[in-house]
Structures are given as C-alpha cells and as structure tokens.
Write a protein that holds these residues in place. Structure first.
Motif, mmCIF file in Angstrom:
data_model
loop_
_atom_site.group_PDB
_atom_site.id
_atom_site.type_symbol
_atom_site.label_atom_id
_atom_site.label_comp_id
_atom_site.label_asym_id
_atom_site.label_seq_id
_atom_site.Cartn_x
_atom_site.Cartn_y
_atom_site.Cartn_z
ATOM 1 N N UNK B 72 0.820 -1.217 0.000
ATOM 2 C CA UNK B 72 0.000 0.000 0.000
ATOM 3 C C UNK B 72 0.852 1.265 0.000
ATOM 4 N N UNK B 73 0.268 2.371 -0.456
ATOM 5 C CA UNK B 73 0.945 3.664 -0.374
ATOM 6 C C UNK B 73 0.861 4.210 1.046
ATOM 7 N N UNK B 74 -0.269 3.991 1.690
ATOM 8 C CA UNK B 74 -0.441 4.477 3.068
ATOM 9 C C UNK B 74 0.233 3.519 4.040
ATOM 10 N N UNK B 75 1.124 4.055 4.858
ATOM 11 C CA UNK B 75 1.877 3.217 5.797
ATOM 12 C C UNK B 75 1.744 3.766 7.216
ATOM 13 N N UNK B 76 1.513 2.868 8.182
ATOM 14 C CA UNK B 76 1.374 3.333 9.569
ATOM 15 C C UNK B 76 2.672 3.998 10.060
ATOM 16 N N UNK B 77 2.533 5.106 10.767
ATOM 17 C CA UNK B 77 3.688 5.832 11.296
ATOM 18 C C UNK B 77 4.568 4.943 12.162
ATOM 19 N N UNK B 78 3.954 3.994 12.878
ATOM 20 C CA UNK B 78 4.745 3.161 13.806
ATOM 21 C C UNK B 78 5.937 2.500 13.109
ATOM 22 N N UNK B 95 2.542 13.291 5.261
ATOM 23 C CA UNK B 95 1.921 12.637 6.405
ATOM 24 C C UNK B 95 0.457 13.017 6.495
ATOM 25 N N UNK B 96 -0.331 12.120 7.046
ATOM 26 C CA UNK B 96 -1.739 12.448 7.271
ATOM 27 C C UNK B 96 -2.251 11.638 8.444
ATOM 28 N N UNK B 97 -3.425 12.041 8.946
ATOM 29 C CA UNK B 97 -4.043 11.297 10.037
ATOM 30 C C UNK B 97 -5.357 10.712 9.551
ATOM 31 N N UNK B 100 -9.478 8.508 13.073
ATOM 32 C CA UNK B 100 -9.282 8.290 14.500
ATOM 33 C C UNK B 100 -8.058 9.030 15.028
ATOM 34 N N UNK B 101 -7.428 9.854 14.157
ATOM 35 C CA UNK B 101 -6.259 10.611 14.582
ATOM 36 C C UNK B 101 -4.960 9.830 14.529
ATOM 37 N N UNK B 102 -4.997 8.634 13.961
ATOM 38 C CA UNK B 102 -3.765 7.838 13.858
ATOM 39 C C UNK B 102 -2.909 8.339 12.702
ATOM 40 N N UNK B 103 -1.593 8.514 12.962
ATOM 41 C CA UNK B 103 -0.716 9.070 11.932
ATOM 42 C C UNK B 103 -0.260 8.019 10.906
ATOM 43 N N UNK B 104 -0.194 8.455 9.655
ATOM 44 C CA UNK B 104 0.282 7.618 8.560
ATOM 45 C C UNK B 104 1.231 8.428 7.682
ATOM 46 N N UNK B 105 2.082 7.711 6.954
ATOM 47 C CA UNK B 105 2.905 8.343 5.925
ATOM 48 C C UNK B 105 2.440 7.838 4.570
ATOM 49 N N UNK B 106 2.556 8.697 3.551
ATOM 50 C CA UNK B 106 2.414 8.217 2.181
ATOM 51 C C UNK B 106 3.810 7.764 1.766
ATOM 52 N N UNK B 107 3.943 6.495 1.434
ATOM 53 C CA UNK B 107 5.249 5.894 1.211
ATOM 54 C C UNK B 107 6.130 6.650 0.222
#
Lengths: 538, 538
Positions: B72-78, B95-97, B100-107
C-alpha cells in the motif's frame, strides 16, 4: 515457480479479525496481508490474481473503445471545492496538507479531476463521444473497515467516465458499458446480477449495480422468481393494489387496543429540508427513507426521534399506499388511537410508495414474486448527466455553435473487491478454488518426498518440461506430504500433479481441485491429459 | 485508434513552467497534463508508453527470479518510528491522520513496510534468497518540483528488495540486479551508464546509480575517457600523487600576499557530531562534504560559517592530500599567513582524499583521464546490509540454528522518470521520436484531405487492413494537412503513412520519424514495407 523460494506464507489458523471465508482464506493461503486496518499488501499469489483481473477488465474496455489513462491519487482541494464535495464528504475523504500548507484530498473518486482534465480540451461536439478509464488506487477512510478486501481504506478501482453531446449518446455509452460489464464479470466466472440502484448523493439519474451473489454481501437484492427483474431493495418499487375490506367503519377513539401488525399504522417524523413531515406505513411494513428523499428530491432528510399526536400534528402527513386500505386500524404508543380509518380520520396529503419491498410481494414488472438475495457490489454504471460539467464549467460547442455543459456517465468496478468476491464464490472448507481465468498458476506440481531420488528427479524433469506450456507452481519443499496437501488445498490451483511412490514406474496422480476427482497418468501422457482437463474446465 | 475521437489534446506553445525539452514536448504532444505542482495525469498516449516501460521492467525482473507483489501507499507511522525515519525525514515525507487521529505516511519508499511484511515469514535460511518487487506510486513532497516527470511529488517507481542469509548471497543478487538493470535500460533504448554512488542517509554499503546521459540531468558523472570507470562526482575518489617542489621553504609569516590558487590553502570549519574540525583543501580544489561524512562515518556534519585562525584553532585539523605538497603557500582572509609549509607550520592530524574530482584528473582506476557528463538518475542498486532488519527485528535462523538479522539489498527504478529520460534523449525540434520498444503506436496513418472520397476511402481501407498487424493511430480528423503533420511530428510515432493526392493511383507515402526519409509505396506493398522498416529500426 519453485515453492521453496516463493514468498507464500501460509497460516494454519484463521486470523482473529477475519469473519468471512474470502478474508480468512486469502490471508491463510498467503495471497494478502494486512498492514493496517483496511490496508493490505498483495503477496505474489494475490498480485498475480489481481493482474489477471485487471487484464480481463482492460481487454473488454479497450474493445468497447474506452481509452486508458492514469490520474493521480492526490487531488487539489480546490477541485473538490468547485463541486462543493469538499464539505459534503465527511471524514471518509482522506485529506492532507503539503509542505506549503496547501490542502489536498486522496481521491475517493475522480469525477472532479477528470472533469478538470477535459474541460478545456473536449470543446467541440466533433470530439464526442469519448470514454476514458483508469485502473487506480482509491482511498476512503471507512468508519468500519472489514471483511478483508471487501471494505478497505486503500483499494483498487477501475473508474471510467464518458462524455457526450446528447442524451442519446449517453444512453448508447451506458448500454455498451452495461454489456461490457456483463462480459467482464462472466469472463471472471462470477455469479452476478445487474440490479436497479439508487443514485444517492452523487446526483444523476439511471444507475445499476452489478452484484456478485453471496451470503456475505452487504446489500440485499430483490429479484423476481420468474423474470429478469432485479433491484437493490432500497430502490425496488412496490406495485401492490390494496383493496379496503368491506368491514364496517367503527367510531374513531383514543387509546390503545390490541391488533395484528397489518392493522397498525406506524408514524415516523422527518425533517425534510425545513419542513416537518409525518410518514405513515403499515405495521408489518418498513419505511424506506430513500423513497422519501426521492419523493422530495433532496438528501436533507433527518429522522426525528419523537412521537407525535397525529390529530395535533402541525406538519404534512403522507402515507404509504398500503395505509389507505386499512379498516379500523390502530395507532399505538404515547398518542394511541383505535378504529382509525385513514381517509376519514387523518389529514393525509398524499399516498405514495414509501416502504421497502418484501419477499412475497409481486414483482414490480408484473412477472412473478419477489425473493431476496445478498450481494456484493462489484460494479456500478451511472448516468451522471450535467451535474459536474455544470458546476465545473466543462462545456462544448454544439452543432449550432452554442456552449453546453458536457453530458457525462461514470462507470466503476471495484477491482480488489472483485478479487474478494471471486474468492468468496469459489471456495470450500479446505480452501480456495480459482476459476481458470484468474488462477495464479494452472498446475500445482507436488513431490511427496523430495529425499526420494526417483521422486525428486522425476519432479524436476516434469517441472522443466511442463513450465513452458503451463503456468506451474512446483512444491519442491522439504515438508511432510500432509503439510503440502493442506497448503495446496488452501491455495486452490485448478490441477494438481502429485509425484509419489509410483515415480519409479513413471506414474503420477492428477487431481482436479473443483471436483476432487483424481486419476493416475503415465508421465508420457501428462501434458496431453493436463491440456484436456484445462479445456474441459474452461 | 481513430484520432477524431482520441483524447489527445495537443498545444501549439510550450507551457510557461516547462524548462526542458521532455517536459515541454510531453505536455504539448498530449502525453501528460499537470494537475498540481509536481502531480500529473498520464493521458492515453502517455499511459501507453508508461505501460510498455512497465512491461519491459516486469519481463526482465521476472526472468531474474524476482517476485512481484503490491504494497500500500499508506503506511502506519509506527513502522517509520521503529527505524527512526519518522523523525529523520523532513517535510519530504507526506503525512496524514486517519479519522481516529492515527498518523500515517504516504510511502516515499518501502523498506519499512516490506521488512514488516517478511519479518515473521522469512524465518529460515532455507527460504532465502528471495527478491520481491512492486511497481507502485510513491510520494515525496519535493521542495521544488520541476522538469515535469523528472522531479514530481507523486511518481511511479519499481522498487525491489532482496533478502539473504549471507553476504555472498547478497553479492550475487546485487550483481544479477545490476545486469538486469542494464538489460532493461538497453531494451528501452536509453543511452545510460552505471556509476558508483554515495549510499547517503539510507545507510548501507555498495551502491551504484544508473544514469541516463542528458544535458538536463541534475547529477554530474565523472567518467574515464578510456575505461568503464564512472562515478557520481560526489563519490569519485581522487588518486593523484602530489610531489612537493624543490623550492626552498621560506620563513612562515603573518599577512596576505598574492599567490596562484594552487598555492592557496582554503579552510572550512565543520561541526562533526560534537567535534570541531577544520578541513583544508587547495584553492583550486573544491571540498567534498560527503567525503568528510564518510571519513567520520556520520551524517551529522554541519558547515560552520566562521573564519578561524589556524594557529589558534582548538579543534582537529585535517587536509586533502594535495595540501601536503604545497610549498610556501598562503592562507587568505581574516587570519592570513604566507610562506605556509603545511607539514612544518600547521598541526594537521591526517591527510585524506577530501575534494571533488575534476575534469582532467587521472581516472581512479588508472586508465585514462576524467571527463564529466550530466545524467538523470533512473535507477539505483544498493546493498542495504542489516540496517533495517536489525532495527526492526527481522531475523532468520541460520544453518546452526542461530537467529540473525536478514541481509538486505534494495533496487529502484524511477518508472515515470525513465519515461521523461527516454523523451529527453529521443526528440528533435519538431517533437518526440519514440524508440520502438515503448512507442505508443507504431504507425501513424494520416489522410491529407478527408473530404476527398478517394483519400478517405483508401485510408479507411488501409486502417482496417493494417490494424490487425500493427499498432495504428489513424488521423481521420477534418483538420488541415499542416496541423496534422505538426501534430504527427510532435507525437513522434516511428512510421508515418500519408494518404494524399496519389490515393487514386493507389500510392501512399511512408516516412521514418528518425531519419526523415520518405518513399512512395504502392498500397499492395505497404504492409511488407512497414514490416521491413520496423525490422530495420529494431
């Protein structure tokens, strides 16, 4: 492909969050892996199936004269502001800002973007009609992602958009795309049905959904047991003629009495734009909110959580046609009445079709009786009309030289969802069972015991000779036979060739995954036997 | 494909923001359109070229045993936090949330994601080596997106990752991928060079970049005029032996005197981690910061904007090897000295190769002289080692049953950038000139005057007969011949068939886009003539 070095991690148990068969099996058989809620990777086997589905779609669309392009996932907010959908879309639309603070959306759909692409380019009726499509990644931040690929947050769609100078052109494109979709889903081996659907918030007119029939489907289809009629239950019209019984009308009175459900009148108060409306349906029927929305031509309908006294109600009262025929009915709850004869006792402004269709109702096309089925929405065709071209100023010059908004259609296929639907329809308790059109490999070559020189030599030889003719996955792993068979059942390739004890006699076993039938075949006949079986299965 | 209904908007003028040929022509010829800064749509012609490039890449990688998947392009910040890159990456990482406010990066790249995918699955040396790849959309919020597809913010990459149980396995995979890249770029008709590169912030060891030679390239390549040696100038080692002249050493003195650049000593003060370092290079040389970083094995190097008195300096002094040979040199600026003989007068801790290579320097491999060229980086092969597997805990059991971090390689190709590089290398003043391997269509069939019945009948007939054998774009538009020829030159298909005045005699003109040669051909020989020409051009 040799399985010993193939990235195909299989699992013995169902993942905890997997509620449905396709989700369980696609994960267990190593086709997909979850990276975050509703976000998946396609492992090599899954990617192969995905590519084959895309090929089928591409082939049929190209044949229908559609032109493939590729638009970006990141879209400037301004485009969504032009159509007002920046505000209308809730948290489902994923948004982000770039390093300069400029807002963007991750495309949930591409009407805005494609309209902006064509608006300065398709400027004459001579250039029309044009149908453009892409196979591309979409983003929707679902409140409750679930069922694996069925309801994901990052998923793959084929979306097509057509542009026309007349309604007739649009009709033709719509019909052609409808036919093309039927071809695609037939090629993919799906059990599906096109059904009349609701145009919803997107605006527009005619629309049909293509539903893969499946007990796990989130949509209910109402279809006739004796004709082609099929509709999403949200949309199915009810054409029942109700006759009022001859029963004598008794005096209207306050208070609750016990009656059967079909003698009760249920009231729902709705705020329709700024007006309060009381909607009555018979107690054994269910109110269909969408029919109220369509009646008033608005999406601004809110159900009010209050009981009202219909004799004191200040707003408008409307009722489902079934209510008219109730004789001596009753209203229950806080403001109860009995011996209600609607035409006599209630100020009903109009009677309309306002309820959900039910199993057993006559089919709206006059042929047969309605039955229900569950379906997975895998595609939709849609006459958009001029909604987007008008707000975004995408105009062409007609034959008379007059500027007019382009007439548009749009057509979607959920590509990753289709993969899940195929898996859902093609599986048994042991695993997946891929149709030929999309199977990742055709033949699963399995050596029972790789330490046995006869077996492993023959297997290597067969792999070399078969792999030019067929797509072969070769299980050359040093695993027990039981593990290999379990994995093979899980993965579900159409044909299995097992090299076992009779390797020294030059005999192998060939087994069909669909019927479970197996035969012993001398290796000299193997290629022709596989050929024959594959033709039979096609 | 008939051009009258083909979505191929061409422009007469260069777009204002397009500085380089490929950008100008790809936009003007209707291959791409910008939707936002650094964000593009591929129109039908562009999408066709893109797909052909992808096919070439896929074919060669599959042959090299790599397995395709799709992440996926969207990747969890963790995941990015595990490796620390969540903080290291600046605003380039989008980056985006979620709701639910969880942070993600676009790869921007997928090392983290793929390592997380394999870490519980590649658990035994028996499963290794494995090479996985994807062709997928990447995101980098460039500070200054420019040059069309060359430096975009949403772009397409092929990224591959290999996993190994030993350095030898990694070496083999690296070599194989190097060979595969050469095959790919050769198939694509590119003039390219693999060059030694810097491993940069990503960590790791050996790395080479594949550069398409082009005057618009943002990288400079130093290569030998008589051998295969080539390196990014950042990385080229300088192997010059300097001899100090016999000149008598004069007494060291304060104050500035006029000298030639090669007698000057330039000082740069750097903060390397927490230490202050003064770095000396000869006045006619340029300090290469990357060599300082590599010398100290750190990325934490900051140039200090201050002049220092080398006689009073409290930190460490190091110098480029050329400095050692300076006789009676001078230091200019606020703390000037002359008659400086470094070994005698300055406390230099070590002499190292610290400057950029220059044109005219001997090639580091001992063969020939260095010349420079500009290049577009289209690919990179990289020995990652255990950087990611160690921080992310991706371990396998070796033959002795001991858990060890996986040894990794990674290999990228900028797919959309490669498209631009091909365009950049294959164009003239009139437009593009596609190589056969990636041309959107092979033949451009053009009717000079569609109102002439002879011409349009013959054209229709030719289109029908040619289109099964060849990929044909048919310009059936009611445009003037001049407009059609201009568009055809812009689009740049390899062969042009013009149906004009001699249509009634059954004669058409065939023209090569590359050489400009044209011949008259009787229609009966047309198919064989086209076949011959295409073979010649292959």
């Amino acid at each position: 492909m040799k399985q010993s070095k193939y990235f195909n991690p299989t699992l013995r148990d169902n993942p905890a969050d997997a509620e449905i068969k396709s989700h369980q099996l696609l994960v267990r058989a190593g086709f997909i892996r979850q990276n975050a809620s509703g976000i998946y990777s396609y492992l090599p086997l899954g990617k192969k199936v995905l590519s084959k589905i895309e090929q089928v779609i591409r082939k049929e669309l190209d044949e229908a004269g559609a032109q493939e392009l590729l638009m970006p996932a990141i879209q400037p907010a301004e485009l969504w502001q032009e159509t007002g959908r920046w505000d209308v879309y809730g948290p489902e639309l994923m948004r982000l800002k770039d390093r300069h603070g400029r807002p963007f959306a991750l495309g949930a759909t591409h009407e805005e973007l494609i309209t902006s692409l064509v608006r300065d380019e398709l400027s004459s009726y001579k250039q029309l009609p044009v149908t453009l499509y892409q196979i591309q990644t979409k983003y929707r931040d679902e409140r409750r992602p679930r069922f694996g690929l069925l309801r994901g947050r990052e998923f793959i769609m084929k979306d097509a958009y057509s542009f026309h100078s007349s309604e007739e052109q649009l009709d033709d494109a719509y019909k052609l795309m409808h036919k093309t979709y039927s071809k695609i889903f037939t090629s993919l081996g799906l059990d599906f049905r096109p059904v009349v659907a609701d145009s919803g918030a997107i605006g527009g007119k005619d629309t049909e959904e293509f539903m893969a029939l499946s007990s796990v489907g989130e949509d209910t289809i109402a279809y006739s047991d004796s004709s082609d009629y099929a509709a999403n239950i949200e949309m199915a019209e009810v054409h029942v003629q109700y006759e009022k019984s001859d029963e004598e009308e008794l005096p209207f009175a306050k208070g609750e009495v016990e009656t059967s459900l079909d003698h009760q009148i249920h009231t729902t108060v709705m705020k329709v734009e700024d007006e309060m409306i009381a909607v009555l349906v018979r107690g054994d029927h269910e109110l269909n909110e969408i029919k109220v929305k369509n009646l008033y031509g608005t999406n601004m309908v809110e159900v009010q959580n209050e009981e009202v006294d219909l004799k004191e109600f200040k707003g408008t009262v409307i009722a489902d046609t079934a209510v008219k025929a109730i004789a001596n009915g009753s209203i229950i709850g806080a403001y109860a009445y009995h011996n209600v004869n609607p035409d006599r006792d209630l100020s009903i402004e109009r009677y309309e079709d306002l309820r959900f269709i039910q199993e057993g109702d006559p089919s709206p096309d006059g042929n047969g009786t309605i039955v229900f089925a569950e379906g997975i929405e895998i595609g939709q065709v849609f006459k958009l009309g001029q909604t987007y071209s008008e707000t975004m100023g995408a105009k062409f010059l007609d034959e008379g030289g007059k500027a007019q908004p382009l007439i548009m259609g749009c057509y979607g296929i959920g590509v990753s969802r289709t993969l899940a639907a195929i898996a859902e329809q093609n599986a048994d308790d042991n695993g997946l069972r891929w149709p030929l059109a999309v199977t990742p490999y055709h033949v699963h070559l399995i050596t029972i015991n790789v330490k046995d020189a006869d077996q492993s030599d023959l297997s290597d030889r067969l792999y070399d000779s078969l792999k030019d003719e067929h797509d072969v996955l070769y299980d050359d792993r040093k695993e027990r036979a039981g593990v290999k068979f379990k994995d093979a059942d899980l993965i579900g390739l159409p044909l299995r060739v097992v090299v076992g004890k009779k390797a020294n006699e030059g005999i192998v076993e060939v087994k069909r995954r669909d019927t479970g039938e197996s035969i012993e075949v001398p290796v000299d006949n193997l290629n022709s036997t596989l050929q024959q079986l594959l033709e039979q299965m096609n």
